[in-house]
Design a protein around this motif. Structure first.
Motif, PDB file in Angstrom:
ATOM      1  N   GLU A   8      28.211  25.363  52.858  1.00 42.79           N
ATOM      2  CA  GLU A   8      29.316  25.682  51.955  1.00 42.79           C
ATOM      3  C   GLU A   8      28.938  25.363  50.525  1.00 42.79           C
ATOM      4  N   ILE A   9      29.224  26.300  49.645  1.00 41.89           N
ATOM      5  CA  ILE A   9      29.042  26.098  48.214  1.00 41.89           C
ATOM      6  C   ILE A   9      30.435  25.963  47.623  1.00 41.89           C
ATOM      7  N   PRO A  10      30.690  24.926  46.847  1.00 41.64           N
ATOM      8  CA  PRO A  10      32.021  24.803  46.237  1.00 41.64           C
ATOM      9  C   PRO A  10      32.287  25.992  45.307  1.00 41.64           C
ATOM     10  N   ILE A  11      33.444  26.600  45.455  1.00 37.71           N
ATOM     11  CA  ILE A  11      33.832  27.716  44.599  1.00 37.71           C
ATOM     12  C   ILE A  11      34.697  27.134  43.485  1.00 37.71           C
ATOM     13  N   ASP A  12      34.016  26.681  42.417  1.00 37.15           N
ATOM     14  CA  ASP A  12      34.717  26.001  41.329  1.00 37.15           C
ATOM     15  C   ASP A  12      34.378  26.585  39.960  1.00 37.15           C
ATOM     16  N   GLY A  13      33.637  27.699  39.962  1.00 37.58           N
ATOM     17  CA  GLY A  13      33.285  28.348  38.707  1.00 37.58           C
ATOM     18  C   GLY A  13      31.911  27.992  38.187  1.00 37.58           C
ATOM     19  N   THR A  14      31.220  27.055  38.830  1.00 39.54           N
ATOM     20  CA  THR A  14      29.856  26.694  38.420  1.00 39.54           C
ATOM     21  C   THR A  14      28.921  26.856  39.604  1.00 39.54           C
ATOM     22  N   ALA A  27      21.990  38.123  46.477  1.00 44.75           N
ATOM     23  CA  ALA A  27      23.157  38.101  47.360  1.00 44.75           C
ATOM     24  C   ALA A  27      24.073  36.936  47.022  1.00 44.75           C
ATOM     25  N   LEU A  28      23.493  35.800  46.714  1.00 46.61           N
ATOM     26  CA  LEU A  28      24.277  34.606  46.419  1.00 46.61           C
ATOM     27  C   LEU A  28      25.159  34.808  45.193  1.00 46.61           C
ATOM     28  N   VAL A  29      24.590  35.312  44.109  1.00 47.81           N
ATOM     29  CA  VAL A  29      25.361  35.509  42.880  1.00 47.81           C
ATOM     30  C   VAL A  29      26.480  36.521  43.119  1.00 47.81           C
ATOM     31  N   ALA A  30      26.177  37.624  43.779  1.00 47.72           N
ATOM     32  CA  ALA A  30      27.193  38.649  44.041  1.00 47.72           C
ATOM     33  C   ALA A  30      28.335  38.079  44.883  1.00 47.72           C
ATOM     34  N   GLU A  31      28.002  37.332  45.924  1.00 39.54           N
ATOM     35  CA  GLU A  31      29.030  36.733  46.786  1.00 39.54           C
ATOM     36  C   GLU A  31      29.837  35.687  46.028  1.00 39.54           C
ATOM     37  N   ALA A  37      36.467  35.500  41.966  1.00 40.07           N
ATOM     38  CA  ALA A  37      37.507  36.472  41.630  1.00 40.07           C
ATOM     39  C   ALA A  37      38.661  36.386  42.622  1.00 40.07           C
ATOM     40  N   ALA A  38      38.347  36.233  43.888  1.00 41.01           N
ATOM     41  CA  ALA A  38      39.383  36.138  44.928  1.00 41.01           C
ATOM     42  C   ALA A  38      40.249  34.895  44.753  1.00 41.01           C
ATOM     43  N   ARG A  39      39.689  33.855  44.133  1.00 45.28           N
ATOM     44  CA  ARG A  39      40.436  32.606  43.912  1.00 45.28           C
ATOM     45  C   ARG A  39      41.059  32.540  42.519  1.00 45.28           C
ATOM     46  N   GLY A  40      40.938  33.608  41.760  1.00 47.27           N
ATOM     47  CA  GLY A  40      41.527  33.629  40.430  1.00 47.27           C
ATOM     48  C   GLY A  40      40.720  32.881  39.382  1.00 47.27           C
ATOM     49  N   ILE A  41      39.449  32.624  39.662  1.00 44.06           N
ATOM     50  CA  ILE A  41      38.574  31.971  38.697  1.00 44.06           C
ATOM     51  C   ILE A  41      37.875  33.079  37.917  1.00 44.06           C
ATOM     52  N   HIS A  42      38.134  33.176  36.619  1.00 46.16           N
ATOM     53  CA  HIS A  42      37.607  34.281  35.821  1.00 46.16           C
ATOM     54  C   HIS A  42      36.555  33.862  34.810  1.00 46.16           C
ATOM     55  N   GLU A  43      36.326  32.568  34.670  1.00 45.79           N
ATOM     56  CA  GLU A  43      35.292  32.056  33.768  1.00 45.79           C
ATOM     57  C   GLU A  43      34.287  31.283  34.610  1.00 45.79           C
ATOM     58  N   LEU A  44      33.043  31.743  34.640  1.00 43.57           N
ATOM     59  CA  LEU A  44      32.009  31.154  35.477  1.00 43.57           C
ATOM     60  C   LEU A  44      30.846  30.676  34.624  1.00 43.57           C
ATOM     61  N   ARG A  45      30.111  29.730  35.178  1.00 45.55           N
ATOM     62  CA  ARG A  45      28.854  29.287  34.573  1.00 45.55           C
ATOM     63  C   ARG A  45      27.801  29.324  35.662  1.00 45.55           C
ATOM     64  N   ILE A  46      26.752  30.091  35.436  1.00 44.14           N
ATOM     65  CA  ILE A  46      25.647  30.184  36.384  1.00 44.14           C
ATOM     66  C   ILE A  46      24.452  29.486  35.749  1.00 44.14           C
ATOM     67  N   ILE A  47      23.984  28.441  36.415  1.00 47.30           N
ATOM     68  CA  ILE A  47      22.865  27.651  35.910  1.00 47.30           C
ATOM     69  C   ILE A  47      21.590  28.162  36.577  1.00 47.30           C
ATOM     70  N   HIS A  48      20.704  28.724  35.788  1.00 46.66           N
ATOM     71  CA  HIS A  48      19.462  29.279  36.327  1.00 46.66           C
ATOM     72  C   HIS A  48      18.244  28.539  35.801  1.00 46.66           C
ATOM     73  N   GLY A  49      18.432  27.663  34.845  1.00 47.53           N
ATOM     74  CA  GLY A  49      17.323  26.923  34.268  1.00 47.53           C
ATOM     75  C   GLY A  49      16.602  27.737  33.199  1.00 47.53           C
ATOM     76  N   LYS A  50      15.755  27.074  32.461  1.00 42.47           N
ATOM     77  CA  LYS A  50      15.048  27.736  31.356  1.00 42.47           C
ATOM     78  C   LYS A  50      13.741  28.335  31.853  1.00 42.47           C
TER      79      LYS A  50
END
Length: 96
Positions: A8-14, A27-31, A37-50
């Motif tokens: 399980e990955i926490p669905i908290d926007g990060t 697949a992970l990012v798309a899911e 979106a299904a939880r009404g979270i519209h602002e996300l932060r994706i950490i991919h590193g430099k």
């Protein structure tokens, strides 16, 4: 995704991609976008590193193709700088 056990990955926007294999990222990012979106979270932060920037470019290419994504940009220094991407999702209207 790979043959690794799922967890399980926490669905908290990060979403921190550091612990995932590059082959799983698409697949992970798309899911994750769909789950937020299904939880009404519209602002996300994706950490991919430099790193070399390859993962950032892959994430940006994917985000540009996802219909739920309204916009994305490099994070400011307080949110990870160019090692993270801030994403704004479209606010979908409820169907009648």
């Amino acid at each position: 995704m790979s043959d690794e056990p799922e967890f399980e990955i926490p669905i908290d926007g990060t979403l921190d991609l550091h612990t995932f294999a590059p082959a799983d990222v698409k697949a992970l990012v798309a899911e994750y976008v769909e789950a937020c979106a299904a939880r009404g979270i519209h602002e996300l932060r994706i950490i991919h590193g430099k790193g070399t920037g390859a993962l950032r470019r892959s994430v940006h290419a994917l985000l540009g193709r996802l219909p739920l994504v309204e916009s994305f940009r490099a994070a400011d220094e307080s949110s990870g700088g160019w090692g993270a991407t801030l994403v704004t999702l479209r606010k979908t209207r409820a169907k009648p």
